[in-house]
Design an enzyme around this catalytic site. Structure first.
Site, PDB file in Angstrom:
ATOM      1  N   SER A  20       0.819  -1.213   0.000  1.00 53.48           N
ATOM      2  CA  SER A  20       0.000   0.000   0.000  1.00 53.48           C
ATOM      3  C   SER A  20       0.855   1.267   0.000  1.00 53.48           C
ATOM      4  O   SER A  20       1.902   1.338   0.644  1.00 53.48           O
ATOM      5  CB  SER A  20      -0.886   0.011   1.244  1.00 53.48           C
ATOM      6  N   SER A  22      -0.567   4.031   1.135  1.00 52.97           N
ATOM      7  CA  SER A  22      -1.201   4.912   2.124  1.00 52.97           C
ATOM      8  C   SER A  22      -0.257   5.339   3.247  1.00 52.97           C
ATOM      9  O   SER A  22      -0.283   6.518   3.641  1.00 52.97           O
ATOM     10  CB  SER A  22      -2.449   4.243   2.699  1.00 52.97           C
ATOM     11  N   LYS A  71     -13.795  -4.329   3.142  1.00 49.60           N
ATOM     12  CA  LYS A  71     -14.574  -3.099   2.946  1.00 49.60           C
ATOM     13  C   LYS A  71     -16.077  -3.273   3.189  1.00 49.60           C
ATOM     14  O   LYS A  71     -16.741  -2.333   3.604  1.00 49.60           O
ATOM     15  CB  LYS A  71     -14.361  -2.555   1.529  1.00 49.60           C
ATOM     16  N   GLU A  83     -23.795   8.594   4.250  1.00 48.57           N
ATOM     17  CA  GLU A  83     -24.782   8.219   3.227  1.00 48.57           C
ATOM     18  C   GLU A  83     -24.093   7.546   2.045  1.00 48.57           C
ATOM     19  O   GLU A  83     -24.566   6.544   1.512  1.00 48.57           O
ATOM     20  CB  GLU A  83     -25.489   9.502   2.774  1.00 48.57           C
ATOM     21  N   ASP A 112     -13.575   7.088  -1.561  1.00 47.65           N
ATOM     22  CA  ASP A 112     -13.321   6.858  -2.991  1.00 47.65           C
ATOM     23  C   ASP A 112     -14.285   7.693  -3.851  1.00 47.65           C
ATOM     24  O   ASP A 112     -13.933   8.108  -4.953  1.00 47.65           O
ATOM     25  CB  ASP A 112     -13.505   5.378  -3.349  1.00 47.65           C
ATOM     26  N   GLY A 140     -16.534  -4.074  -9.804  1.00 44.31           N
ATOM     27  CA  GLY A 140     -16.026  -4.392  -8.472  1.00 44.31           C
ATOM     28  C   GLY A 140     -16.263  -3.226  -7.522  1.00 44.31           C
ATOM     29  O   GLY A 140     -17.097  -2.342  -7.779  1.00 44.31           O
ATOM     30  N   ALA A 142     -14.450  -0.575  -6.727  1.00 44.13           N
ATOM     31  CA  ALA A 142     -14.178   0.773  -7.243  1.00 44.13           C
ATOM     32  C   ALA A 142     -15.282   1.210  -8.198  1.00 44.13           C
ATOM     33  O   ALA A 142     -15.728   2.368  -8.164  1.00 44.13           O
ATOM     34  CB  ALA A 142     -12.818   0.798  -7.936  1.00 44.13           C
ATOM     35  N   TYR A 237      -3.284   3.452 -11.320  1.00 42.34           N
ATOM     36  CA  TYR A 237      -2.278   4.521 -11.138  1.00 42.34           C
ATOM     37  C   TYR A 237      -0.845   4.011 -11.225  1.00 42.34           C
ATOM     38  O   TYR A 237       0.097   4.784 -11.066  1.00 42.34           O
ATOM     39  CB  TYR A 237      -2.506   5.271  -9.816  1.00 42.34           C
ATOM     40  N   GLY A 258      -5.213   7.682 -12.470  1.00 42.68           N
ATOM     41  CA  GLY A 258      -5.721   7.309 -11.157  1.00 42.68           C
ATOM     42  C   GLY A 258      -4.965   7.886  -9.963  1.00 42.68           C
ATOM     43  O   GLY A 258      -5.432   7.782  -8.830  1.00 42.68           O
TER      44      GLY A 258
HETATM   45  P1  NAP Z   1     -12.184  -5.542  -7.569  1.00 43.77           P
HETATM   46  O1  NAP Z   1     -13.340  -5.285  -6.662  1.00 43.77           O
HETATM   47  O2  NAP Z   1     -11.366  -6.762  -7.392  1.00 43.77           O
HETATM   48  O3  NAP Z   1     -12.757  -5.526  -9.077  1.00 43.77           O
HETATM   49  C1  NAP Z   1     -11.893  -5.820 -10.164  1.00 43.77           C
HETATM   50  C2  NAP Z   1     -12.623  -5.504 -11.474  1.00 43.77           C
HETATM   51  O4  NAP Z   1     -11.673  -5.712 -12.547  1.00 43.77           O
HETATM   52  C3  NAP Z   1     -13.798  -6.430 -11.753  1.00 43.77           C
HETATM   53  O5  NAP Z   1     -14.770  -5.728 -12.477  1.00 43.77           O
HETATM   54  C4  NAP Z   1     -13.143  -7.531 -12.597  1.00 43.77           C
HETATM   55  O6  NAP Z   1     -14.045  -8.205 -13.445  1.00 43.77           O
HETATM   56  C5  NAP Z   1     -12.189  -6.701 -13.445  1.00 43.77           C
HETATM   57  N1  NAP Z   1     -11.090  -7.520 -13.971  1.00 43.77           N
HETATM   58  C6  NAP Z   1     -10.016  -7.971 -13.266  1.00 43.77           C
HETATM   59  N2  NAP Z   1      -9.209  -8.687 -14.081  1.00 43.77           N
HETATM   60  C7  NAP Z   1      -9.802  -8.674 -15.306  1.00 43.77           C
HETATM   61  C8  NAP Z   1      -9.463  -9.247 -16.561  1.00 43.77           C
HETATM   62  N3  NAP Z   1      -8.333  -9.964 -16.737  1.00 43.77           N
HETATM   63  N4  NAP Z   1     -10.274  -9.042 -17.612  1.00 43.77           N
HETATM   64  C9  NAP Z   1     -11.416  -8.315 -17.471  1.00 43.77           C
HETATM   65  N5  NAP Z   1     -11.797  -7.746 -16.298  1.00 43.77           N
HETATM   66  C10 NAP Z   1     -11.001  -7.933 -15.227  1.00 43.77           C
HETATM   67  O7  NAP Z   1     -11.139  -4.332  -7.538  1.00 43.77           O
HETATM   68  P2  NAP Z   1     -11.450  -2.790  -7.261  1.00 43.77           P
HETATM   69  O8  NAP Z   1     -11.207  -2.491  -5.843  1.00 43.77           O
HETATM   70  O9  NAP Z   1     -12.778  -2.467  -7.847  1.00 43.77           O
HETATM   71  O10 NAP Z   1     -10.266  -2.083  -8.091  1.00 43.77           O
HETATM   72  C11 NAP Z   1     -10.260  -2.044  -9.503  1.00 43.77           C
HETATM   73  C12 NAP Z   1      -9.087  -1.211  -9.995  1.00 43.77           C
HETATM   74  O11 NAP Z   1      -9.241   0.131  -9.586  1.00 43.77           O
HETATM   75  C13 NAP Z   1      -7.722  -1.672  -9.431  1.00 43.77           C
HETATM   76  O12 NAP Z   1      -6.758  -1.566 -10.446  1.00 43.77           O
HETATM   77  C14 NAP Z   1      -7.425  -0.668  -8.345  1.00 43.77           C
HETATM   78  O13 NAP Z   1      -6.035  -0.465  -8.147  1.00 43.77           O
HETATM   79  C15 NAP Z   1      -8.072   0.577  -8.934  1.00 43.77           C
HETATM   80  N6  NAP Z   1      -8.451   1.530  -7.883  1.00 43.77           N
HETATM   81  C16 NAP Z   1      -7.852   2.745  -7.899  1.00 43.77           C
HETATM   82  C17 NAP Z   1      -8.177   3.667  -6.942  1.00 43.77           C
HETATM   83  C18 NAP Z   1      -7.521   5.019  -6.964  1.00 43.77           C
HETATM   84  O14 NAP Z   1      -7.553   5.692  -5.948  1.00 43.77           O
HETATM   85  N7  NAP Z   1      -6.946   5.429  -8.080  1.00 43.77           N
HETATM   86  C19 NAP Z   1      -9.134   3.368  -5.952  1.00 43.77           C
HETATM   87  C20 NAP Z   1      -9.738   2.106  -5.971  1.00 43.77           C
HETATM   88  C21 NAP Z   1      -9.379   1.193  -6.948  1.00 43.77           C
HETATM   89  P3  NAP Z   1     -14.853  -9.510 -12.919  1.00 43.77           P
HETATM   90  O15 NAP Z   1     -15.993  -8.986 -12.115  1.00 43.77           O
HETATM   91  O16 NAP Z   1     -15.263 -10.182 -14.174  1.00 43.77           O
HETATM   92  O17 NAP Z   1     -13.881 -10.321 -12.096  1.00 43.77           O
END
Ligand code: NAP
Length: 295
Positions: A20, A22, A71, A83, A112, A140, A142, A237, A258
């Site tokens: 992380s 953070s 989470k 909310e 977020d 997912g 995010a 990011y 990101g």
């Molecule tokens: P998550 O809950 O695990 O969800 C992952 C998502 O990615 C799901 O929709 C998943 O699809 C899809 N995915 C993963 N591998 C894939 C592949 N090979 N082909 C197609 N789809 C794929 O993760 P999350 O927490 O939502 O995070 C998602 C991304 O956002 C991460 O890269 C994370 O680092 C980024 N993020 C960034 C910030 C920021 O502050 N910039 C904040 C939060 C998250 P399925 O449902 O089909 O598995």
């Protein structure tokens, strides 16, 4: 950083937490502002979550961040939630306060949502996006924060959710129907998304595709579909400029990476713990000099 008998602690609760950013973000800000607090990261197994939350109460923590896989599971262990945390169904920030009797009170939030929106609130962008068509790759955690933020802020005419696992996208659309005053939500398979990608003013990647070390990944390899009328926003990011952003920018689209969301979701939590705005410039500097190739 000097630790003494008055130092307050903040921790990241998750599993794993070792990678992380953070701790770097928050300790840089705390040190810059001379706040007597320290941010650590504590790996917490699923069966230990109750004890970890009890520890926040007992040990006078300022608060915590919460990450995968806790989470959702942390929500019933808290006394209150914002909310937006309730709507998204996930807590990434806990603030420890006290009730009228001086008893600890833990409130959950989802920063977020605010972190994602921050780069979209530039006045020219806000006007462009109001009531437009939008598309989100991913369903997912995010993507849920993104969908809630977009529905409640811009009232899009169309919000298409594109996800590999269709059932997750359908669940997301069902969960947010309450916030979808314009009946904008649609679910589309990646193979059928071309039209929606072309007609969307805002395209968001909320999947992990493109993330280090698989930097050739992208949720949309058909770069010709992007135009200069679009805004393409990647939550990934690492690297700071993903393949998606590089290809969209080459077609003239406005792009957002990101890293801003990462810092702004942290800033929204920091403000609640310390009562002070995060000094974001020094935080960006620290992040970029810590791993210039990865960010
Ligand atoms: P998550 O809950 O695990 O969800 C992952 C998502 O990615 C799901 O929709 C998943 O699809 C899809 N995915 C993963 N591998 C894939 C592949 N090979 N082909 C197609 N789809 C794929 O993760 P999350 O927490 O939502 O995070 C998602 C991304 O956002 C991460 O890269 C994370 O680092 C980024 N993020 C960034 C910030 C920021 O502050 N910039 C904040 C939060 C998250 P399925 O449902 O089909 O598995």
């Amino acid at each position: 950083m000097r630790i003494d008998a008055r130092t307050r602690l903040i921790t990241l609760i998750g599993h794993p937490v070792e990678h992380s950013r953070s701790p770097l973000i928050h300790n840089t800000a705390l040190e810059e502002q001379g706040v007597n607090a320290a941010y650590v990261a504590t790996p917490v197994a699923e069966e230990a979550l109750d004890d970890a939350v009890a520890g926040l109460r007992a040990l006078n923590f300022l608060g915590a961040n919460v990450t995968t896989p806790h989470k959702q599971a942390v929500r019933p262990l808290l006394d209150a939630e914002s909310e937006r945390a309730a709507a998204v169904g996930a807590v990434n920030t806990i603030v420890r306060g006290e009730d009228a009797d001086g008893e600890p009170l833990l409130r959950g939030d989802n920063t977020d949502v605010a972190g994602f929106l921050e780069p979209l609130t530039a006045p020219d962008l806000e006007m462009q996006l109001e009531g437009e068509e939008m598309l989100v790759f991913g369903a997912g955690g995010a993507a849920r924060a993104v969908a809630y933020a977009l529905l409640t802020t811009f009232r899009p005419t169309r919000l298409t959710i594109v996800n590999r696992t269709r059932s997750k996208a359908e669940r997301l659309a069902g969960d947010f129907a309450l916030h979808d005053a314009r009946d904008a939500l649609r679910v589309t398979k990646p193979d059928d998304a071309a039209r929606a990608v072309r007609t969307s003013r805002l395209v968001v990647n909320a999947t992990s595709l493109g993330m280090h070390p698989n930097t050739e990944g992208t949720p949309w390899p058909h770069a010709d579909d992007f135009t200069e009328d679009q805004v393409v926003y990647d939550l990934v990011y690492t690297p700071e400029e993903t393949r998606l952003l590089r290809e969209a920018a080459a077609r003239g689209a406005r792009t957002i990476g990101g890293l801003t969301m990462l810092v702004e979701q942290a800033a929204a939590a920091y403000q609640q713990w310390t009562g002070q705005p995060m000094p974001v410039d020094v935080v960006y500097e620290a992040l970029r000099s810590a791993s210039p190739s990865a960010t």
